[in-house]
Design an enzyme around this catalytic site. Structure first.
Site, PDB file in Angstrom:
ATOM      1  N   HIS A  93      -2.570  -1.031  -3.304  1.00  0.00           N
ATOM      2  CA  HIS A  93      -3.660  -0.067  -3.154  1.00  0.00           C
ATOM      3  C   HIS A  93      -3.330   1.190  -3.948  1.00  0.00           C
ATOM      4  CE1 HIS A  93      -4.444  -1.978   1.060  1.00  0.00           C
ATOM      5  NE2 HIS A  93      -4.944  -2.713   0.083  1.00  0.00           N
TER       6      HIS A  93
ATOM      7  N   MET B 126      -0.355   1.247   5.237  1.00  0.00           N
ATOM      8  CA  MET B 126      -1.106   1.680   6.400  1.00  0.00           C
ATOM      9  C   MET B 126      -2.250   0.712   6.672  1.00  0.00           C
ATOM     10  SD  MET B 126      -2.408   5.572   6.991  1.00  0.00           S
ATOM     11  CE  MET B 126      -0.746   6.101   6.549  1.00  0.00           C
TER      12      MET B 126
ATOM     13  N   ASP C 237      -4.600  -4.526   6.203  1.00  0.00           N
ATOM     14  CA  ASP C 237      -4.980  -5.376   5.084  1.00  0.00           C
ATOM     15  C   ASP C 237      -3.837  -6.332   4.738  1.00  0.00           C
ATOM     16  OD1 ASP C 237      -6.464  -6.414   2.987  1.00  0.00           O
ATOM     17  OD2 ASP C 237      -5.794  -4.895   1.555  1.00  0.00           O
TER      18      ASP C 237
ATOM     19  N   SER D  94       0.852  -1.193   0.000  1.00  0.00           N
ATOM     20  CA  SER D  94       0.000   0.000   0.000  1.00  0.00           C
ATOM     21  C   SER D  94       0.883   1.237   0.000  1.00  0.00           C
ATOM     22  CB  SER D  94      -0.954  -0.027   1.210  1.00  0.00           C
ATOM     23  OG  SER D  94      -1.878   1.036   1.139  1.00  0.00           O
ATOM     24  N   THR D  95       0.796   2.094   1.005  1.00  0.00           N
ATOM     25  CA  THR D  95       1.537   3.344   1.037  1.00  0.00           C
ATOM     26  C   THR D  95       3.042   3.099   0.923  1.00  0.00           C
ATOM     27  OG1 THR D  95      -0.162   4.188   2.529  1.00  0.00           O
ATOM     28  CG2 THR D  95       1.852   5.497   2.292  1.00  0.00           C
TER      29      THR D  95
END
Length: 342
Positions: free
Chosen positions: A190, A283, A286, A164-165
């Site tokens: 993401h 973050m 997930d 993600s991030t």
């Protein structure tokens, strides 16, 4: 109070961004700049918590400026992008350089939206939580033995990755060591679905394998890396000895569509011990429960360590569940993945 600096060559866009952020009680716009030179001075003067950066600017372009920021004074940056195809490509490169996230100025039709429903403010809040630790240089450390073993005879292996991030940058470091004949690899990152094709092309330049967007019922083959296209569909895996991609609409899982948990749970079910799962920077949580399911099914599981994560959220959650058999810095993960996949 989150202190934000806006850098955009359009006075209209600066005013719009300021208006959207000034309405938030926990966000303060401490300054605006029309170009990279002004932005550099304001960053030195105010040391903002988050920078919004237009990357299509005259003079020093946003990409060059972003690279300087991330090298000399790492700061959470939200890229503000136009709606053109060129803008999408540049945004993908910016994410690869270390930008935290991207914010589209307009919708798919190119029309500027009068109300973004708080999306920019939420991106700012997430970016403000980013803490840059040691940034590991990208250097070629291809493990020859691991590459040779990746094509060894035996049961088909499958590699599943979630991020993600900070994930686009981390994926570049990870995939650069993947050989041309790597086991089939599936990734959920993401990201705004509009930028997914450009991100796939950016990652394709970083590895000897072929990176492409997953399509419904697409067979998964050696030497290919499949990126979830995003949007309203989860990417999961079907099949037994021969695997294929499944794209199905569904509710958010762990707050996300597509969800890393959805991917990992499907891999645990169909590949079991013939899989390797990797959870990278991001973050939230997930992927943590999905990685645990993979571990319980006999798969090899790996999480990125705190020192090299942009955000140590998803890996931390997995580690706390006991889901990660290996915790490693990003530049060592490819070595572990390819050895486990052999």
């Amino acid at each position: 109070m989150i202190r934000v600096l806006i850098i955009d060559d359009s006075a209209t866009m600066r005013a719009i961004l300021m208006s959207r952020l000034s309405a938030e009680r926990d966000i303060s716009v401490i300054g605006t700049a029309a170009n990279a030179a002004e932005g550099r001075e304001l960053i030195k003067r105010f040391n903002p918590d988050v920078v919004t950066l237009d990357i299509e600017m005259p003079g020093m372009n946003g990409l060059d400026f972003l690279e300087k920021i991330m090298t000399l004074r790492p700061t959470p940056v939200i890229v503000v992008s136009g709606s053109t195809q060129e803008g999408n490509e540049i945004t993908a490169r910016a994410l690869a350089l270390g930008a935290v996230d991207c914010y589209a100025k307009s919708d798919r039709s190119g029309m500027l939206q009068l109300d973004d429903n708080g999306r920019l403010a939420n991106l700012i809040r997430e970016a403000a939580q980013v803490r840059f630790n040691n940034r590991w240089p990208v250097s070629p450390k291809v493990v020859a033995a691991a590459q040779r073993s990746a094509n060894s005879p035996g049961e088909t292996r499958l590699i599943a990755i979630g991020s993600s991030t900070g994930g686009v940058e981390a994926l570049q470091v990870l995939l650069k060591d993947f050989p041309e004949n790597c086991p089939p690899t599936v990734i959920v990152q993401h990201v705004n679905p509009r930028f997914a094709p450009a991100i796939a092309r950016t990652l394709d330049l970083a590895t000897a394998a072929k990176v492409q967007l997953a399509e419904p019922d697409m067979p998964l083959r050696d030497g290919n890396i499949y990126l979830a296209p995003g949007g309203d569909r989860h990417l999961t895996i079907g099949g037994s000895s021969a695997y294929y991609a499944r794209l199905r609409t569904g509710d958010p899982i762990a707050g996300h569509v597509p969800s890393v948990d959805a991917l990992f749970h499907s891999v645990a079910e169909v590949a079991r011990a013939r899989a390797v799962g990797v959870l990278l920077t991001g973050m939230g949580s997930d992927g943590a429960r999905g990685l645990l399911a993979m571990a319980e099914a006999g798969a090899q599981t790996i999480a990125q360590d705190e020192a090299t994560c942009t955000v140590f959220g998803m890996p931390r959650a997995a580690i706390s569940l006991g889901a990660a058999a290996i915790v490693a810095p990003i530049e060592r993960i490819a070595q572990h993945v390819l050895r486990q996949a052999a």
